[in-house]
Structure formats: C-alpha cells, structure tokens
Scaffold this motif. Structure first.
Motif, PDB file in Angstrom:
ATOM      1  N   ASP A  25     -54.336  24.236 -73.101  1.00 14.78           N
ATOM      2  CA  ASP A  25     -53.379  25.392 -72.791  1.00 14.78           C
ATOM      3  C   ASP A  25     -54.047  26.699 -71.912  1.00 14.78           C
ATOM      4  O   ASP A  25     -53.456  26.884 -70.783  1.00 14.78           O
ATOM      5  CB  ASP A  25     -52.472  25.819 -73.525  1.00 14.78           C
ATOM      6  N   SER A  26     -55.091  26.934 -72.289  1.00 12.37           N
ATOM      7  CA  SER A  26     -55.859  27.869 -71.661  1.00 12.37           C
ATOM      8  C   SER A  26     -56.265  27.502 -70.251  1.00 12.37           C
ATOM      9  O   SER A  26     -56.277  28.407 -69.166  1.00 12.37           O
ATOM     10  CB  SER A  26     -57.059  28.397 -72.410  1.00 12.37           C
ATOM     11  N   ILE A  27     -56.649  26.122 -70.054  1.00 10.51           N
ATOM     12  CA  ILE A  27     -57.028  25.571 -68.924  1.00 10.51           C
ATOM     13  C   ILE A  27     -55.900  25.518 -67.808  1.00 10.51           C
ATOM     14  O   ILE A  27     -55.987  25.526 -66.954  1.00 10.51           O
ATOM     15  CB  ILE A  27     -57.647  24.439 -69.157  1.00 10.51           C
ATOM     16  N   GLU A  32     -55.442  25.897 -60.428  1.00 13.93           N
ATOM     17  CA  GLU A  32     -56.123  25.993 -59.091  1.00 13.93           C
ATOM     18  C   GLU A  32     -57.455  26.132 -59.433  1.00 13.93           C
ATOM     19  O   GLU A  32     -58.481  26.031 -58.285  1.00 13.93           O
ATOM     20  CB  GLU A  32     -55.667  27.334 -58.338  1.00 13.93           C
ATOM     21  N   ALA A  33     -58.105  26.208 -60.451  1.00 18.07           N
ATOM     22  CA  ALA A  33     -59.391  26.291 -60.857  1.00 18.07           C
ATOM     23  C   ALA A  33     -59.846  25.039 -60.924  1.00 18.07           C
ATOM     24  O   ALA A  33     -61.354  24.749 -61.004  1.00 18.07           O
ATOM     25  CB  ALA A  33     -59.707  27.170 -62.001  1.00 18.07           C
ATOM     26  N   LEU A  34     -59.316  23.974 -60.949  1.00 18.50           N
ATOM     27  CA  LEU A  34     -59.768  22.477 -61.143  1.00 18.50           C
ATOM     28  C   LEU A  34     -59.391  21.889 -59.830  1.00 18.50           C
ATOM     29  O   LEU A  34     -58.486  21.799 -59.361  1.00 18.50           O
ATOM     30  CB  LEU A  34     -58.905  21.727 -62.144  1.00 18.50           C
TER      31      LEU A  34
END
Length: 72
Positions: A25-27, A32-34
């Motif tokens: 959930d935190s990921i 957009e970070a992936l």
C-alpha cells in the motif's frame, strides 16, 4: 529505522501478510515512482489497442477474480 529481516521472517504468516500489505500500500501511493520497462509499456499498449479494437473481448476485474477464485 533498522529492520532485522530474520526477525520478520519469524513472525506468524498472518502478521507477515499484514506487513506485506502495508508495504505494498505504501508503494502504491506513489505509482509515478515506479518506471515501467520498455517491454511492459509495449505490452500495455498492445492490450489497450486490443481493447479499443474489440471492447467485448475483455472482462471486468471483479468477474475475472471470481473465475480465478472459483477454479481453485
């Protein structure tokens, strides 16, 4: 915060699943970070094109999930 992996692996499965869910959930909060690989982008583009050419070939996620769970 230092986390000891060997200690985490000693947790009961239910607790480890909760931890995995919290981490996921935190990921997911920052998609957009992936960055997708070129192959992943190409596959998504292919699937989108297939859907646009024939929207009737796809099924909703809820229906697919139900099928998958029923086949277990």
């Amino acid at each position: 915060m230092a986390v000891n992996l060997s200690e985490l692996l000693q947790l009961p499965v239910e607790e480890r699943l909760k931890l995995v869910e919290a981490l996921w959930d935190s990921i997911a909060e920052f998609p957009e970070a992936l960055e997708l690989s070129a192959a992943q982008k190409q596959e998504l583009d292919r699937r989108l094109e297939d859907y646009r050419n024939d929207p009737e070939t796809g099924i909703p996620w809820a229906q697919l999930k139900e099928r998958l769970l029923a086949s277990q």
